[in-house]
Design a protein around this motif. Sequence first.
Motif, short mmCIF file in Angstrom:
data_model
loop_
_atom_site.label_atom_id
_atom_site.label_comp_id
_atom_site.label_asym_id
_atom_site.label_seq_id
_atom_site.Cartn_x
_atom_site.Cartn_y
_atom_site.Cartn_z
N HIS B 75 -17.81 -20.50 2.05
CA HIS B 75 -17.81 -21.31 3.27
C HIS B 75 -16.41 -21.84 3.53
O HIS B 75 -15.51 -21.68 2.70
N HIS B 77 -14.71 -24.75 3.75
CA HIS B 77 -14.05 -25.99 3.34
C HIS B 77 -12.71 -25.70 2.66
O HIS B 77 -12.56 -24.70 1.97
N ASP B 79 -11.43 -26.89 0.04
CA ASP B 79 -11.47 -26.72 -1.42
C ASP B 79 -12.02 -25.34 -1.81
O ASP B 79 -12.16 -25.04 -2.99
N HIS B 80 -12.28 -24.50 -0.78
CA HIS B 80 -12.75 -23.13 -1.06
C HIS B 80 -11.87 -22.06 -0.42
O HIS B 80 -11.83 -20.94 -0.91
N HIS B 145 -25.47 -27.08 3.96
CA HIS B 145 -24.33 -27.84 3.44
C HIS B 145 -23.75 -28.61 4.63
O HIS B 145 -24.19 -28.43 5.75
N ASP B 167 -21.44 -24.40 -2.29
CA ASP B 167 -21.77 -25.82 -2.12
C ASP B 167 -23.10 -25.89 -1.39
O ASP B 167 -23.28 -25.20 -0.38
N HIS B 372 -23.78 -32.43 -0.48
CA HIS B 372 -24.11 -31.82 -1.78
C HIS B 372 -25.44 -32.37 -2.30
O HIS B 372 -25.72 -33.56 -2.15
ZN LIG Z 1 -18.08 -27.48 0.81
#
Ligand SMILES: [Zn+2]
Lengths: 527, 527
Positions: B75, B77, B79-80, B145, B167, B372
């Motif tokens: 996905h 985000h 952090d990904h 999410h 996530d 989450h």
């Molecule tokens: Zn996420």
Amino acid sequence: MAKKEGNTALKIIPLGGLHEIGKNTCVFEYEDEMILLDAGLAFPTDGMHGVNIVLPDMSYVRENRHKIKGMVVTHGHEDHIGGIAFHLKQFEIPVIHGPRLAMAMLEGKLEEAGVRDRTELKTVLPRDIVRIGKHFLVEYIRNTHSMADSFTVAIHTPIGVVIHTGDFKFDHTPVDGESFDLQRLAEHGEKGVLCLMSDSTNSEVPGFTPSERSVYPNLDRVFSQADGRLFVTTFASSVHRINIILQLAKKHRRTVSIVGRSMLNLIAHARNLGYIKCEDDLFQPLNSIRNLPDKDVLILTTGSQGEPMSALTRISNKQHPHIKIREGDTVVFSANPIPGNTIAVVNTIDRLMMQGAKVVYGRHQGIHVSGHGCQEDQKLMLALTRPKFFLPIHGEHRMLIKHSETAQKIGVPAENMVIINNGNIVELTTNSIKVAGKVESGIELVDTSGSGMVSDRVLQERQRMAEEGLVTIAAAIDWNGKLLAKPEIHVRGVVTTIERSLIQKRIKQRIEEILGMRWPEFFQQFD
Amino acid sequence: MAKKEGNTALKIIPLGGLHEIGKNTCVFEYEDEMILLDAGLAFPTDGMHGVNIVLPDMSYVRENRHKIKGMVVTHGHEDHIGGIAFHLKQFEIPVIHGPRLAMAMLEGKLEEAGVRDRTELKTVLPRDIVRIGKHFLVEYIRNTHSMADSFTVAIHTPIGVVIHTGDFKFDHTPVDGESFDLQRLAEHGEKGVLCLMSDSTNSEVPGFTPSERSVYPNLDRVFSQADGRLFVTTFASSVHRINIILQLAKKHRRTVSIVGRSMLNLIAHARNLGYIKCEDDLFQPLNSIRNLPDKDVLILTTGSQGEPMSALTRISNKQHPHIKIREGDTVVFSANPIPGNTIAVVNTIDRLMMQGAKVVYGRHQGIHVSGHGCQEDQKLMLALTRPKFFLPIHGEHRMLIKHSETAQKIGVPAENMVIINNGNIVELTTNSIKVAGKVESGIELVDTSGSGMVSDRVLQERQRMAEEGLVTIAAAIDWNGKLLAKPEIHVRGVVTTIERSLIQKRIKQRIEEILGMRWPEFFQQFD
Ligand SMILES: [Zn+2]
Ligand SMILES: [Zn+2]
Ligand SMILES: [Zn+2]
Ligand SMILES: [Zn+2]
């Protein structure tokens, strides 16, 4: 002192503790007399590089030092007494009145700072009334808080009674049996309170703060589940919590070792004055506790906030000289992280777990309660004292706002309260409250080295070097603009994709280029 | 691919995302083939002076770049996907598969970084199965999410199926109507899942995470209580939340202005792909919204985490060029502060209040829910997939521990799970899971200036200068050890109680003393 109509207004000037939690410091001034109420310190926030301690700007008091008649201390927390030793270097305070436990701790601080001779310390007991100067009578009313021997004060002034709550919650089952003196508060409410100044720390939180005693059964459960060594950390100043932990140590037949100077210090004073009652043989020093079976050991330690130099943090970093975590250890955090410390605390927990400890922490465990009252405590304080005017204190801006909303619900008119900042001069008369100007206010930063104050300019320079690094070039140039030798180039904290030796070479080239092109121009400036 | 018994172990090597929340980056390796799953970034923590972005150390992937067959993105985000553009400068990735929204955002990032030509981007739809190399089939399973178009993936390998949750939370009433594909998860559970790798973010929190939709009535109430202008802030990446806010803007007949580049960007992509449905005339730019009555205006802005350069923070600092807060404004924080941002957020709230805004914030309002899953969501995931082995991911150490405890309650034996750190090599076979060594791991820090990486040495130098300051002395000395001129002394960030001019004088004296005493000794060193 008989209440009389004064033409003069009472000035209330907080120099710290507003728009923040910390360094509570307040001036009360009437005509030619001034008294101080508490003088705390705060700890540095992000960006205050190399700063150890934050103090309020005391210029106003320093300039009016001849007016100071004395100081009133409500309780022994650092945010209420931690600034006094520093201030005494700048001005004398004829007398400081305060509770026995706070005074015992303060005495040590003053001696350490070499200013013990610059004031007189006088201890008070519940319901004591002390006269300060011509205009002030201060009455000590026992309250309940996370620190033992804590007080609310009623300040009798020529224009009426001002009640300053100090730090409080309503704990009807206090651990030390010293109950909140509701009767005196109610009596003032009946006779008439001109103004209430009240602790706003938890004004965003609905409900009542639970009694300190509610922690006991939960810690008891945690203790009984521990098989190996037991580490417990809490605030060094939470006398009641430490009392509970020691009671449980006795119950579970664990011998206690105390690690951390501030905790040792507080426990010594609290036992001395009877606020903690336990036998000497409950304690043993670290080196002899080592010979006991793991299940008979409790190590009570500082570091509940992940403070970098504290014992528990050093243990978690494997940097403590005498203590190593091993499989089977249980570590109990009987404290919630203060906002700003969260990351340090959870990192400490993670490191302890990685070394094999079972760590008990978090809000769901019921092993910590606040020392400050929530909305319902604040309402009870307002209901008991029924003040005409209201001044929310001890809190950040939004907490003061919430507290003022709570006061309005209890019936104090919105126009009878002011939301103020440090340095504001509140003028209080028998029928009005208003902000009438401002004195110099701000912060003074004490350097880690203890050698002086950190100015804004120094902080900015430090911030800039931290963000960008620094290059220094020393070049000897003759009168014709030629380099006499290879320039000395030092690069510190600078990020670059090229090698340092190459940087040196390029800088040297550039210096020579600039000297070649612009030497005549520079040379003229020296002429 | 038919499941067969492989002699070779599958290697799972997370390079980021463990012992932290952020920079999720995972390698799956089988024989001569490697696939990557996500490649995120993290933000600097305290002490990382002048650092903009934190990336994992990718040495292992760089050295094995010839093995890379492709990447799987779960996905969009940061952090990904936030690390991908940086990594593509170091090595090519033949193909990146991912959801349409994530790929749309990634494409922009790659173009900006000038690396668009170093990979091929392929979008996937729910239940798509993509082949990567000889050994991997990756099946995209729609999940729910805070970010729209998010996926759990089932990775079919020669030794069995590994499910990586991405996530997730279980939101049975998703805002965009795209339901979690429970049926596919359950089918895998029935057929047999070798290993589950599952999101541990909220593993410390009991219960279920509420549906995103639960925020709607609470925000609706807040909106109806606002008389003047309405400011709303949330995470720029929370598509569903933004969707709700826009629906409510329409309902309350407010025209929306979007402030903040990242939010503009996400809303454009999400509208484009149908994840946000609303008419063009709902929006107006800032300069024309100024002509509307206050009660018809909604300003949707970044800054929910108190980020220093964000629009809302600059507004609160009175530093925004176009927006000033005035009495009657309402500001809504539809986001909780991430630990570490708390102080920045509450300071922003305080400053907005001081300028006269009513600020709505805090956990009691019901205007934010997590993206989450909590413990009950995590149990449901375990119950649906019934994995043989379990690997808790996406969390700090204690979260991984808690998640492993939850998995044991569901019946996964303790010996069938491992708690790992970044760089650990997990070897998975049909009947075993173990940590078998470690690859190089750690962090790479991208400098604020964007010019390079911040090394440990640079950070230490910066920290030292920030704490202590720096004095530089340039002195020209003749061959006899005499000063040729007054030395140039620069003092930066140094705390002292004496004046700078006096410092200069004292340093000069000291240099002369030392030269007088020790010149012969120095001189010899040059010989
Ligand atoms: Zn996420
Ligand atoms: Zn206190
Ligand atoms: Zn306090
Ligand atoms: Zn994530």
